[in-house]
Design an enzyme around this catalytic site. Structure first.
Site, PDB file in Angstrom:
ATOM      1  N   GLY B  69       0.828  -1.202   0.000  1.00  0.00           N
ATOM      2  CA  GLY B  69       0.000   0.000   0.000  1.00  0.00           C
ATOM      3  C   GLY B  69       0.864   1.255   0.000  1.00  0.00           C
ATOM      4  N   THR B  70       1.971   1.194   0.726  1.00  0.00           N
ATOM      5  CA  THR B  70       2.880   2.341   0.772  1.00  0.00           C
ATOM      6  C   THR B  70       3.417   2.668  -0.615  1.00  0.00           C
ATOM      7  OG1 THR B  70       3.498   1.955   3.073  1.00  0.00           O
ATOM      8  CG2 THR B  70       5.108   3.122   1.704  1.00  0.00           C
ATOM      9  N   GLN B 177      -7.873   1.209   4.698  1.00  0.00           N
ATOM     10  CA  GLN B 177      -8.592   0.654   5.856  1.00  0.00           C
ATOM     11  C   GLN B 177     -10.003   0.190   5.515  1.00  0.00           C
ATOM     12  OE1 GLN B 177      -7.340  -0.175   8.689  1.00  0.00           O
ATOM     13  NE2 GLN B 177      -5.323   0.768   8.388  1.00  0.00           N
ATOM     14  N   SER B 194      -4.284  -1.842   0.310  1.00  0.00           N
ATOM     15  CA  SER B 194      -3.240  -2.736   0.792  1.00  0.00           C
ATOM     16  C   SER B 194      -3.871  -4.044   1.229  1.00  0.00           C
ATOM     17  CB  SER B 194      -2.538  -2.056   1.973  1.00  0.00           C
ATOM     18  OG  SER B 194      -1.664  -2.954   2.600  1.00  0.00           O
ATOM     19  N   ALA B 195      -3.414  -5.150   0.643  1.00  0.00           N
ATOM     20  CA  ALA B 195      -4.109  -6.430   0.844  1.00  0.00           C
ATOM     21  C   ALA B 195      -4.032  -6.945   2.274  1.00  0.00           C
ATOM     22  CB  ALA B 195      -3.543  -7.479  -0.113  1.00  0.00           C
ATOM     23  N   HIS B 196      -2.916  -6.704   2.950  1.00  0.00           N
ATOM     24  CA  HIS B 196      -2.806  -7.327   4.275  1.00  0.00           C
ATOM     25  C   HIS B 196      -3.662  -6.620   5.316  1.00  0.00           C
ATOM     26  CE1 HIS B 196       0.295  -4.735   6.431  1.00  0.00           C
ATOM     27  NE2 HIS B 196       0.161  -4.181   5.270  1.00  0.00           N
ATOM     28  N   CYS B 320       5.608   7.517  23.418  1.00  0.00           N
ATOM     29  CA  CYS B 320       6.618   6.661  24.031  1.00  0.00           C
ATOM     30  C   CYS B 320       6.625   5.258  23.436  1.00  0.00           C
ATOM     31  CB  CYS B 320       6.401   6.601  25.536  1.00  0.00           C
ATOM     32  SG  CYS B 320       4.719   6.229  25.967  1.00  0.00           S
TER      33      CYS B 320
END
Lengths: 462, 462
Positions: B69-70, B177, B194-196, B320
């Site tokens: 996807g990136t 998403q 994005s498939a995952h 954090c």
């Protein structure tokens, strides 16, 4: 059904399959996360990186996984060029690199940089001294494959690396075809490879960048893979790639010897089995599993289909099997015949029987393709008394291998010493007419632009 | 062991696994080759493209597969910007896009272009009118997510698409998403996914570009995937991605209703179970499976580890827990509390029992983290008689949530109307001190630069 195109994509190694299945269960989560599924994924990723780095011969933190060998080359070349932007914008490559390197070179040219393509000899090998001479004060990067993907010839990587070291230029070695057979000679600064060439899954490339090599990743930032390969890693594929690299290396020496002998059998027997064949590439300093030859008067695409019908899967650098209508740039750079080109690249485990079966069907297949195309007899007849000294053959609009066939058909119509000029707009003719002359003992006079296409002139010598 | 981080990576859907195994056997060869293994691979690739295109709602020749996807976002944005280079170099994005979009925007800025980040409200939603107002004559591209990955809020894609259409600006929708839940509202020009995220394998992204949208792929040329995504395709993963997209879509309506109710249960019960909690994101117009809340006086990393020990895998936008020491840009843009941040994103099949178990352990886990950090009691005591009107707390060098805890501990030391100033060099304080004021009924006066760090001033109101 023998598959002889391992240099395109090797069938999945059993170890790769096994590792992939295990990692689908254990390695689907994000390795950057703190929870147990993430930690488990991180352990797998770290172990894969260590195994791959050991096989490459580098530190794990010098190696990143990319989505393909092509992306490793694109991103590696772009990052190395940008890292040395202040030195200059000159790139040195060999003329027979993979298209991903040559396309990167085109991108550099388009952006205002310069490229030197180092020529190769008829075996497809660069001369280390010629390569060294191409290095300049403004050379940002040099790239050289470890071995050629189309003809198998090994390149003088160690010598070129030494020349690059002396010139202070980083050398990128494209080890796509050889990494499964053994590590690259030391001296490289960057190294790339592709897992599906050694029996790993598709979707995994390697990019190693030695510590101290200036590198500035291009494109948008991303925290994955040391900032050098954006996107969520395909961890199951990466795990399978590393596991299979280790497995093929363990088998490499034995398979190398075995396949080398099978290739030697093809190299030595094909010229006796099939008339008018040129076996290309270095006969000795070569990949163990790869052999390429070209057949006069044969249409590469028809030949591939005919071999496919007989159950053999091979590839070809002939122009008529590609979408570009140009013969492979490798065959062009070598100056060898491109028509009827066949590349066999044997996957691990190829049996002698498979190779024998191929040698058994090849002569008949080539003969039938030639017959269908009306290929001429091997020896030109004596010209009729009173024949003219010069002939022009119009082959415009006709594709490889027709222009060469038409030339061969009329060469007997001029006396020895007479000239035949072929008009052709097929890019392959530039390569194949001189190659025909050299195979047939005729003299290639030269080419000149014609009103349409190019005029290639041949003098009859036999 | 409940895994609640599907928005990072969903476990592999059984259909994906099955398709991947089949395609490992049938789809390892090069789909560009003419022989039978290549033709078989081509058939699989074509079928996967058709299935994915149908789910996206586009033509197969408008859709290419990318390695993630990136990469779909990086390459899609770069190509769309270059395609409209002559119009201008202005990009509009929302402030809460995925980092791959914001990093692409940074790359554009670095190259001399300009970017408008459209602000969001406290629910994380852009205002369609504000988005429309950001479009300019030189706007080359607009990008908007279909729904936010950290808080689940749906964006007004249809309205923004209409505004973009009116302005003649192509809209890229990042559907990472939401695509598994249903198609994106019509009107987009480019779409990525994005498939995952939907239970497909990692290693597969989608980039759809509508016919007629100007697009100039950047980087070195490559003939794969219509020239828009270089490199050998990871065909088994692509096949698995397409098959699982079809499968999750078939189950989407039922799973949507089921998970939506489970998330509603978390949203409504957490504030009663845990004091000083802010549930963030839109309560209604949201992804079905995702809920995010932040806990005052809690260290996000400690909280994640404690939940992990109890068997729950969640993620956090607290500073954090990341390497950047900055809270998530999404929470920053929303102006909500970032400390003790927890995101639950339920994978398909999550049971009510798993969610109940989480609600059962959460109060004790939060209480123990707060106790270990010395968090103050819920109500500030009355100031001692004669206490000063103003106090300064030096929290320099202390990380979230300590500055807020120290503020809460001393607020009772000034009378109502008195001032407490916190000195902090922690980026999270800028978000969390105002958020604390709003949750505790105190007045946030403002910030000013201090000699070191920033001085945040609060007036006691209760």
């Amino acid at each position: 059904m023998p598959y002889f195109d391992a240099a395109s994509a090797a069938p999945l190694h059993p170890v790769a399959r096994q590792a992939l299945l295990a990692a689908l269960d254990e390695g689907w989560a994000d390795p950057a996360r703190l929870y147990r599924e993430g930690r488990r994924a991180r352990l797998l990723l770290d172990a894969a990186r260590e195994a791959a780095a050991e096989a490459v011969g580098c530190r794990p933190d010098e190696l990143v996984f990319t989505p393909s060998g092509t992306r490793a080359l694109h991103d590696g070349i772009a990052g190395a060029l940008a890292g040395r932007r202040r030195v200059g914008r000159h790139l040195v490559v060999s003329a027979v690199e993979h298209s991903a390197v040559l396309h990167s070179a085109d991108a550099l040219r388009a952006a205002g940089g310069t490229v030197t393509e180092v020529e190769v000899d008829r075996a497809g090998r660069v001369d280390a001294a010629a390569y060294a001479a191409a290095l300049r004060a403004d050379t940002a990067l040099a790239a050289l494959q470890s071995a050629n993907h189309e003809v198998g010839t090994e390149q003088p990587v160690a010598e070129v690396a030494e020349a690059c070291r002396a010139a202070g230029v980083p050398l990128l070695v494209d080890a796509a075809q050889s990494l499964g057979w053994g590590p690259v000679a030391p001296g490289w600064s960057l190294l790339t490879a592709s897992a599906h060439k050694w029996g790993g899954p598709s979707g995994v490339g390697l990019l190693a960048v030695r510590k101290g090599v200036r590198f500035a990743a291009q494109g948008p930032a991303d925290e994955r893979e040391s900032g050098r390969s954006p996107g969520f890693p395909d961890l199951p594929a990466v795990v399978a790639a590393a596991a299979s690299l280790r497995a093929v290396r363990a088998e490499a020496a034995a398979e190398d010897a075995r396949l080398r002998a099978l290739v030697e059998r093809v190299r030595s027997r094909v010229p006796g089995l099939v008339p008018d064949v040129e076996v290309v590439g270095d006969p000795v300093r070569r990949l163990p599993h790869l052999v390429t030859f070209s057949c006069l008067y044969v249409d590469g695409e028809t030949l591939l289909h005919a071999l496919d019908r007989e159950g053999f899967s091979v590839s070809s650098g002939s122009s008529c099997t590609s979408s570009t209508l140009r013969p492979s740039h490798v065959l062009q750079a070598m100056g060898v015949l491109s028509e009827g080109n066949v590349r066999l690249s044997l996957p691990r485990g190829t049996s002698p029987e498979d190779v024998e079966a191929f040698l058994g069907v090849l002569p008949g297949v080539v003969a039938s393709v030639r017959e269908a195309l009306g290929a001429p007899a091997a020896t030109a007849p004596a010209a009729a008394p009173g024949a003219g000294e010069e002939l022009v053959v119009d082959s415009l609009g006709k594709r490889c291998p027709i222009p060469v066939i038409e030339l061969a058909k009329v060469i007997g119509d001029v006396p020895v010493g007479g000239l035949v000029t072929v008009l052709s707009d097929d890019e392959a003719a530039r390569l194949d007419i001189p190659a025909w002359c050299s195979m047939r003992g005729q003299e290639y006079v030269g080419e000149r632009p014609a009103e349409t296409g190019v005029a290639y002139t041949v003098r009859r010598r036999t």
